[in-house]
Design a protein around this motif. Structure first.
Motif, PDB file in Angstrom:
ATOM      1  N   ASN A 142       6.181 -34.040  -8.610  1.00 61.58           N
ATOM      2  CA  ASN A 142       6.973 -35.271  -8.686  1.00 61.58           C
ATOM      3  C   ASN A 142       6.960 -36.027  -7.360  1.00 61.58           C
ATOM      4  O   ASN A 142       7.156 -35.444  -6.297  1.00 61.58           O
ATOM      5  CB  ASN A 142       8.409 -34.938  -9.090  1.00 61.58           C
ATOM      6  CG  ASN A 142       8.453 -34.134 -10.380  1.00 61.58           C
ATOM      7  OD1 ASN A 142       7.876 -34.529 -11.375  1.00 61.58           O
ATOM      8  ND2 ASN A 142       9.114 -32.982 -10.345  1.00 61.58           N
ATOM      9  N   VAL A 194       9.114 -38.855 -11.961  1.00 60.60           N
ATOM     10  CA  VAL A 194       9.132 -37.501 -12.511  1.00 60.60           C
ATOM     11  C   VAL A 194       7.885 -37.297 -13.371  1.00 60.60           C
ATOM     12  O   VAL A 194       7.762 -37.852 -14.464  1.00 60.60           O
ATOM     13  CB  VAL A 194      10.415 -37.241 -13.324  1.00 60.60           C
ATOM     14  CG1 VAL A 194      10.403 -35.826 -13.905  1.00 60.60           C
ATOM     15  CG2 VAL A 194      11.644 -37.440 -12.439  1.00 60.60           C
ATOM     16  N   ALA A 245      12.039 -27.563 -10.707  1.00 60.68           N
ATOM     17  CA  ALA A 245      10.889 -28.414 -11.008  1.00 60.68           C
ATOM     18  C   ALA A 245      10.407 -29.167  -9.773  1.00 60.68           C
ATOM     19  O   ALA A 245       9.705 -30.167  -9.889  1.00 60.68           O
ATOM     20  CB  ALA A 245      11.253 -29.409 -12.119  1.00 60.68           C
ATOM     21  N   ASP A 299       9.009 -32.069 -15.540  1.00 62.45           N
ATOM     22  CA  ASP A 299      10.390 -31.608 -15.334  1.00 62.45           C
ATOM     23  C   ASP A 299      10.602 -30.191 -15.850  1.00 62.45           C
ATOM     24  O   ASP A 299      11.718 -29.790 -16.178  1.00 62.45           O
ATOM     25  CB  ASP A 299      11.396 -32.564 -15.992  1.00 62.45           C
ATOM     26  CG  ASP A 299      11.148 -32.767 -17.478  1.00 62.45           C
ATOM     27  OD1 ASP A 299      10.204 -32.129 -18.015  1.00 62.45           O
ATOM     28  OD2 ASP A 299      11.886 -33.549 -18.108  1.00 62.45           O
ATOM     29  N   LYS A 321       7.421 -38.875 -16.955  1.00 63.24           N
ATOM     30  CA  LYS A 321       8.521 -38.545 -17.869  1.00 63.24           C
ATOM     31  C   LYS A 321       9.627 -39.598 -17.785  1.00 63.24           C
ATOM     32  O   LYS A 321      10.147 -40.064 -18.791  1.00 63.24           O
ATOM     33  CB  LYS A 321       9.083 -37.165 -17.527  1.00 63.24           C
ATOM     34  CG  LYS A 321       8.083 -36.027 -17.588  1.00 63.24           C
ATOM     35  CD  LYS A 321       7.638 -35.751 -18.993  1.00 63.24           C
ATOM     36  CE  LYS A 321       6.738 -34.518 -19.029  1.00 63.24           C
ATOM     37  NZ  LYS A 321       6.222 -34.256 -20.385  1.00 63.24           N
ATOM     38  N   PHE A 326      19.965 -32.903 -13.355  1.00 63.80           N
ATOM     39  CA  PHE A 326      18.535 -33.174 -13.214  1.00 63.80           C
ATOM     40  C   PHE A 326      17.813 -31.841 -13.403  1.00 63.80           C
ATOM     41  O   PHE A 326      18.447 -30.778 -13.363  1.00 63.80           O
ATOM     42  CB  PHE A 326      18.231 -33.779 -11.846  1.00 63.80           C
ATOM     43  CG  PHE A 326      18.642 -32.910 -10.687  1.00 63.80           C
ATOM     44  CD1 PHE A 326      17.742 -32.039 -10.088  1.00 63.80           C
ATOM     45  CD2 PHE A 326      19.952 -32.936 -10.204  1.00 63.80           C
ATOM     46  CE1 PHE A 326      18.127 -31.225  -9.035  1.00 63.80           C
ATOM     47  CE2 PHE A 326      20.342 -32.124  -9.150  1.00 63.80           C
ATOM     48  CZ  PHE A 326      19.425 -31.260  -8.566  1.00 63.80           C
ATOM     49  N   PRO A 327      16.503 -31.836 -13.618  1.00 58.80           N
ATOM     50  CA  PRO A 327      15.784 -30.586 -13.922  1.00 58.80           C
ATOM     51  C   PRO A 327      15.878 -29.562 -12.804  1.00 58.80           C
ATOM     52  O   PRO A 327      15.845 -29.897 -11.621  1.00 58.80           O
ATOM     53  CB  PRO A 327      14.336 -31.051 -14.124  1.00 58.80           C
ATOM     54  CG  PRO A 327      14.445 -32.485 -14.496  1.00 58.80           C
ATOM     55  CD  PRO A 327      15.624 -33.010 -13.739  1.00 58.80           C
TER      56      PRO A 327
END
Length: 391
Positions: free
Chosen positions: A303, A195, A113, A198, A362, A109-110
């Motif tokens: 997010n 999200v 972020a 990201d 996103k 996952f990012p």
């Protein structure tokens, strides 16, 4: 050579940690409580290898080699885990403690972020090192050396990170994590992450915390008055599976955390217009039903993390898709399966939901509570090859 590969989860705080009273030991201003998310959807994976043939310590993060010798938190984690190994009967007499190590870690996952990547990453690192060196017992205070919230990711379910007490030695401070309930305690609870962005955030959590510590009057009030009573009320709500109280505290604490960020000088802004639109949608939805159906929380980023019961999932997702239309392919919905039908028009008209511009989100991750870290057992799981290089 000795090699170990482990995975560790993300955790999302429902009562936030923001501010350190001791920067070196990463001792927090206040207690915090978090939900550990399932590793089936979001996780860090770390391989650690020790070998007498290695000439130096090395680390690779998400495919890129990083400096080892200048990463103070990384060095602290390795030093403290080796110290524990020597003192508690792990591999204290083993030459492996003198060997250099190679570390390779990646997130699915990012990173940076606002999705708790450092918590998962350092929890995974410390857990893997503990397996490598035979360290037993609670390692949450060791994970804390890397990233404060990492101490919560060493347990599953709901976890409390204790502020600890003032003291002259690390042993007397007691700033450790404690599991409140395991991942099976509240099986109906679902978590949906929207999200919004990201990419790496402009202001890191560490810098934001320091700035708030120096300038925010609201932070002092939060720490002294608000958090202590919220922690006790939240523990009771979790134990009794009281979603009404759980949701209200979660929302209020998230709002106050971001109010502290705005009270900081210069202000630290982590949310954006899309974040605020999500907040408006949640409150409108709850008002329509006349009770708490969905709770939101935002970490240091835009997010949204939504908590809700499984029975309300499909309706809420249909409203999110109506309010935030998307044109992405199969990768838009991630994690546990989601069923999204047409948005109920009587709700849309009643609370005046109108579609925003396309693709403001996103992607969406659907997950649930999960367990703490675990070791993987297959050769194919390793991120390093037999020479200690990334696969």
């Amino acid at each position: 050579m000795n090699i170990v590969t482990c995975i560790a989860p993300v955790n999302i705080a429902v009562i936030k940690y923001w501010g350190k009273r001791n920067e070196d030991l990463i001792l927090p201003l206040n207690d915090s409580i978090s939900a550990t998310l399932s590793m089936d959807q979001m996780r860090a994976t770390t391989t650690v290898m020790a070998s007498p043939d290695f000439a130096e310590d090395k680390i690779w993060l998400n495919g890129k080699q990083e400096a080892f010798s200048t990463n103070i938190r990384l060095i602290n984690c390795v030093r403290e885990i080796k110290k524990r190994a020597k003192s508690n009967g792990g591999d204290g007499e083993n030459k492996i403690l003198d060997w250099h190590i190679h570390i390779c870690s990646e997130n699915n996952f990012p990173t940076a972020a606002g999705l708790a990547s450092s918590a998962a990453g350092y929890a995974c690192l410390v857990y893997a090192l503990a397996q490598l060196y035979g360290v037993k017992g609670d390692i949450s205070n060791l994970a804390r050396q890397g990233s404060g919230s990492a101490c919560r990711s060493v347990y599953g379910g709901f976890v409390q990170w204790h502020r600890g007490i003032e003291g002259d030695t690390e042993e007397t401070r007691g700033s450790v994590a404690e599991q409140l309930v395991n991942e099976f305690h509240w099986p109906e609870l679902r978590i949906v992450i929207l999200v919004v962005n990201d990419v790496k955030k402009k202001t890191s959590s560490s810098i934001g915390m320091k700035r708030s510590m120096d300038t925010s009057e609201l932070l002092k009030y939060r720490v002294q008055i608000c958090v202590p009573r919220r922690v006790e009320a939240m523990k009771k709500a979790i134990a009794e599976k009281d979603f009404e109280t759980f949701g209200e505290i979660t929302i209020k604490d998230s709002n106050q955390f971001h109010a502290v960020c705005l009270d900081t000088y210069p202000p630290v802004v982590y949310m954006n217009e899309v974040s605020n639109s999500i907040i408006e949608l949640v409150h409108s939805y709850n008002s329509f039903h006349g009770k708490m159906k969905v709770a939101y929380t935002f970490d240091a980023g835009p997010n949204a993390c939504l908590f809700l019961m499984e029975e309300n999932l499909n309706e809420m997702i249909s409203l999110i898709n109506y309010a935030f239309p998307f044109s992405h392919g199969d990768s838009y919905f991630r994690g546990l399966p989601l069923i999204s039908g047409p948005a109920p028009q009587h709700i849309c008209s009643s609370i005046n939901i109108k579609p925003h511009s396309r693709d403001l989100l996103k992607y969406i991750i659907h997950t649930k509570l999960g367990p703490g870290p675990r070791q993987l057992g297959e050769q194919d799981d390793h991120l390093l090859n037999s020479a200690g290089e990334p696969v």
